[in-house]
Design a protein around this motif. Structure first.
Motif, mmCIF file in Angstrom:
data_model
loop_
_atom_site.group_PDB
_atom_site.id
_atom_site.type_symbol
_atom_site.label_atom_id
_atom_site.label_comp_id
_atom_site.label_asym_id
_atom_site.label_seq_id
_atom_site.Cartn_x
_atom_site.Cartn_y
_atom_site.Cartn_z
ATOM 1 N N ILE A 221 0.870 -1.196 0.000
ATOM 2 C CA ILE A 221 0.000 0.000 0.000
ATOM 3 C C ILE A 221 0.905 1.243 0.000
ATOM 4 O O ILE A 221 1.671 1.453 0.946
ATOM 5 N N PRO A 222 0.815 2.083 -1.036
ATOM 6 C CA PRO A 222 1.690 3.265 -1.072
ATOM 7 C C PRO A 222 1.313 4.274 0.006
ATOM 8 O O PRO A 222 0.149 4.339 0.427
ATOM 9 N N ALA A 223 2.284 5.076 0.438
ATOM 10 C CA ALA A 223 2.033 6.123 1.433
ATOM 11 C C ALA A 223 0.980 7.091 0.896
ATOM 12 O O ALA A 223 0.974 7.422 -0.293
ATOM 13 N N GLY A 224 0.063 7.505 1.773
ATOM 14 C CA GLY A 224 -0.946 8.492 1.379
ATOM 15 C C GLY A 224 -2.182 7.880 0.735
ATOM 16 O O GLY A 224 -3.122 8.592 0.396
ATOM 17 N N TYR A 225 -2.193 6.571 0.537
ATOM 18 C CA TYR A 225 -3.350 5.914 -0.073
ATOM 19 C C TYR A 225 -4.102 5.125 0.995
ATOM 20 O O TYR A 225 -3.490 4.402 1.766
ATOM 21 N N ASP A 226 -5.467 5.254 1.009
ATOM 22 C CA ASP A 226 -6.188 4.398 1.948
ATOM 23 C C ASP A 226 -6.604 3.105 1.235
ATOM 24 O O ASP A 226 -6.529 2.990 0.008
ATOM 25 N N LEU A 227 -7.060 2.136 2.045
ATOM 26 C CA LEU A 227 -7.305 0.799 1.497
ATOM 27 C C LEU A 227 -8.409 0.817 0.430
ATOM 28 O O LEU A 227 -8.319 0.128 -0.584
ATOM 29 N N ALA A 228 -9.438 1.658 0.645
ATOM 30 C CA ALA A 228 -10.555 1.692 -0.307
ATOM 31 C C ALA A 228 -10.081 2.240 -1.661
ATOM 32 O O ALA A 228 -10.448 1.715 -2.734
ATOM 33 N N ARG A 229 -9.229 3.270 -1.610
ATOM 34 C CA ARG A 229 -8.730 3.852 -2.866
ATOM 35 C C ARG A 229 -7.851 2.833 -3.612
ATOM 36 O O ARG A 229 -7.943 2.679 -4.835
ATOM 37 N N VAL A 230 -7.028 2.127 -2.860
ATOM 38 C CA VAL A 230 -6.166 1.107 -3.476
ATOM 39 C C VAL A 230 -7.034 0.036 -4.138
ATOM 40 O O VAL A 230 -6.774 -0.394 -5.263
ATOM 41 N N GLN A 231 -8.075 -0.361 -3.440
ATOM 42 C CA GLN A 231 -9.008 -1.367 -3.970
ATOM 43 C C GLN A 231 -9.557 -0.919 -5.329
ATOM 44 O O GLN A 231 -9.596 -1.696 -6.276
ATOM 45 N N ARG A 232 -9.972 0.343 -5.415
ATOM 46 C CA ARG A 232 -10.528 0.866 -6.681
ATOM 47 C C ARG A 232 -9.457 0.865 -7.772
ATOM 48 O O ARG A 232 -9.689 0.442 -8.898
ATOM 49 N N LEU A 233 -8.254 1.366 -7.395
ATOM 50 C CA LEU A 233 -7.200 1.517 -8.408
ATOM 51 C C LEU A 233 -6.711 0.177 -8.944
ATOM 52 O O LEU A 233 -6.202 0.100 -10.062
ATOM 53 N N ARG A 234 -6.854 -0.884 -8.161
ATOM 54 C CA ARG A 234 -6.407 -2.206 -8.631
ATOM 55 C C ARG A 234 -7.089 -2.547 -9.953
ATOM 56 O O ARG A 234 -6.464 -3.097 -10.854
ATOM 57 N N ALA A 235 -8.372 -2.199 -10.047
ATOM 58 C CA ALA A 235 -9.090 -2.485 -11.290
ATOM 59 C C ALA A 235 -8.918 -1.346 -12.291
ATOM 60 O O ALA A 235 -8.727 -1.569 -13.485
ATOM 61 N N GLN A 236 -8.957 -0.094 -11.793
ATOM 62 C CA GLN A 236 -9.045 1.045 -12.719
ATOM 63 C C GLN A 236 -7.699 1.541 -13.231
ATOM 64 O O GLN A 236 -7.582 1.973 -14.380
#
Ligand code: NAD
Length: 554
Positions: free
Chosen positions: A272-287
């Motif tokens: 998980i990169p610094a400054g990213y929350d888990l929900a945003r990471v979840q979205r970006l995995r697909a997008q």
């Protein structure tokens, strides 16, 4: 009867005397498949550990494996390609019951992006090391390895004890979750940074972690107090290691030991990169996975720069097998490899004698079976300090997860002797059921991984994958019950090749033959691998134990 599993109610822990398969060999392997899911991180997605390490490729593939294992005859072999069963072939009763190959991609194509594409098409899956091979036993599987590393550092640098010492690490996932308990067992005050509060909470609930601190100040105060009293303590802090490590460094604090076990090998599904929350990471995995890769590398660069700063101030810093140095180097940290890998730094003399993480699982589900085997180990190896110390510590400190299991670093001869003695106990009805023997893939003959297991080999043979392939073929020729060849490792593709083995001690004479041949030949090949590379410990082991090492002049 299977047991309820509070952590994953839909995935009960197998056990009991009833067979669903036709033989204990097949039933044992079926229970091990069920077990890796019952102790896994996200079993509803078939994920066992390390972000994407799966037990089977898909749910239909899983169902087909279960059906095949319940129907397989004594003289058949089930063939599994990257988590999907593809053949049930007539062989003979001395042949393996399951052979598998997981995530092996041809050299030029062995890259993360090719893996992701093949995975998306449903053609491949990554089995980690012990996930796809159904050998994972929860965080306890790596706990002795982590403990032994800490103890080697204690002996080398701190007069044999970590009392009053501060360990900083990160990652409380499937494997990393063993760190707080290993640190506490080694007597240290250990701080574990974890970005996902649910992971930390789970480790606390199962008894691997003492406390979760509300903020960095409190965490450091708890560590300071424990150090002052020389008290062992494990504390988690919810936060991002790429922010917390540099902040601790900025405050001028230098831990005694620093490492990391975040999923740095995977910048899309893991770190998980610094400054990213888990929900945003979840979205970006697909997008937008590319954004995650870029942000992850930049964060890892910060993370590793802080580790290097601690190292320059005298801390003992090491890479714990998650490819964090490789990612940092790709992110511009030219001297990332100033940090040593744990295998070379602390464990190679043991691996050169094929002493490594051997394990056994009570297929009955009865904890008492493991306690009886603990007593047997203590009686059989009273002079082996590493083993007796570990068994005594483990029985007091390591809670069982899933099928009751134990791990102990045993080598050539000792593994075979123990397994044969256990097989006799099963035959004599002294245990409630059969016992499966296995090991981590991170073992002497079983792995080529130039950034973990085989970094800086004495003869420069780091990247040669012949050894694990030879190991797997030797294990098939020796009639082990399950033999597997996995590739990928951290980074999925192109980083490593490993071989795995499982044998079910069900009390029969044929189990005795299998155990004797497979376990002896597995460790013999491990010693030969290191003897061939010129390690004096391995050459000594060959001479002392009469291992069939063929020496030739060229
Ligand atoms: P996992 O995916 O189950 O857990 C990783 C944990 O790291 C997660 O809890 C995640 O929330 C946390 N995390 C991710 N990014 C973070 C960040 N920036 N800061 C703080 N926490 C963060 O993985 P695992 O099974 O625990 O394995 C961890 C790593 O160790 C993997 O790279 C794996 O390949 C490697 N590994 C090494 C060995 C070994 O031999 N030493 C053995 C097994 C696994």
């Amino acid at each position: 009867m299977p047991k309820a599993n509070p952590r994953h109610p839909d995935f009960p822990i197998p056990g009991g005397p009833e067979l669903r398969a036709r033989t204990w060999r097949a039933e044992g392997l079926l229970r091990l498949l069920e077990n890796v899911l019952s102790v896994g991180e996200a079993p509803e997605r078939l994920v066992v550990y390390a972000a994407l390490g799966k037990a089977a490729r898909s749910w239909p593939a899983h169902q087909a494996i279960v059906k095949s294992l319940t129907e397989i005859e004594e003289d058949e072999t089930l063939i599994i390609q990257s988590g999907k069963p593809v053949g049930l072939l007539k062989t003979h009763p001395g042949a393996p019951m399951v052979i598998m190959a997981n995530c092996n991609i041809v050299g030029q194509w062995a890259k993360a992006e090719v893996f992701y594409e093949l995975e998306r098409k449903g053609l491949i899956c990554w089995g980690g090391l012990t996930a796809g091979a159904w050998q994972y036993i929860g965080s306890q599987g790596v706990i002795q390895g982590t403990y032994e590393i800490f103890m080697r550092i204690a002996e080398r640098r701190f007069g044999g004890t970590l009392a009053g010492r501060f360990i900083l690490t990160a990652g409380l996932g499937g494997m990393g979750g063993s760190q707080p308990l290993a640190g506490r067992m080694a007597g240290a005050a250990i701080l574990c940074v974890e970005v996902d509060p649910a992971r930390a909470e789970m480790r606390r609930e199962i008894g691997f972690l003492d406390a979760i601190a509300p903020d960095l100040e409190s965490a450091l105060a708890m560590i300071d107090a424990a150090r002052a009293e020389g008290k062992a303590l494990s504390v988690a802090l919810i936060g991002n290691a790429a922010e917390i490590y540099p902040e601790i460094a900025r405050r001028g604090i230098t831990p005694d030991i620093v490492t990391d076990q975040t999923s740095a090998h995977d910048l899309v599904y893991g770190y998980i990169p610094a400054g990213y929350d888990l929900a945003r990471v979840q979205r970006l995995r697909a997008q937008n996975p590319e954004e995650l890769i870029e942000a992850g590398r930049a964060s890892i660069a910060q993370h590793v720069q802080a580790m290097l700063a601690f190292q320059s101030r005298g801390a003992e810093v090491f890479d714990n097998g998650n490819l964090i140095r490789t990612q940092a180097q790709q992110g511009g940290v030219a001297n990332a490899f100033d940090i040593p890998i744990f295998t070379e730094a602390y464990l190679r003399p043991l691996f050169a004698r094929a002493i490594g993480p051997f394990r056994w699982m009570a297929l009955s589900g009865e904890e008492e079976d493991i306690r009886r085997i603990d007593d047997l180990v203590l009686a059989m190896f009273p002079d082996d300090r590493i083993v007796t110390n570990w068994i005594r510590l483990a029985r007091e400190n390591v809670p069982f997860e899933g099928l009751p299991a134990r791990i102990a670093w045993l080598g050539h001869g000792a593994r075979t002797d123990l397994a044969l003695a256990v097989n006799r106990m099963v035959a004599e009805g002294k245990l409630a059921g059969p016992v499966a023997f296995s090991r981590d893939h991170l073992d002497a003959g079983g792995m080529a991984h130039p950034n973990i297991m085989t970094e800086n080999m004495r003869d420069g043979s780091d990247a040669i994958a012949d050894w694990p392939l030879l190991d797997a073929m030797t294990l098939c020729a020796s009639g082990a019950d399950l033999v597997t060849v996995h590739s990928g490792g951290g980074g999925y593709a192109g980083y490593m090749t490993s071989a795995g083995v499982t044998i079910v001690a069900e009390g029969s004479a044929s189990a005795e033959d299998r155990l004797r041949r497979a376990l002896s030949n597995d460790t013999a090949l491990g010693v030969i691998r290191y003897a061939d590379a010129g390690y004096p410990e391995a050459l000594d082991e060959v001479a002392r134990k009469g291992i069939g090492h063929v020496r030739c002049a060229g």
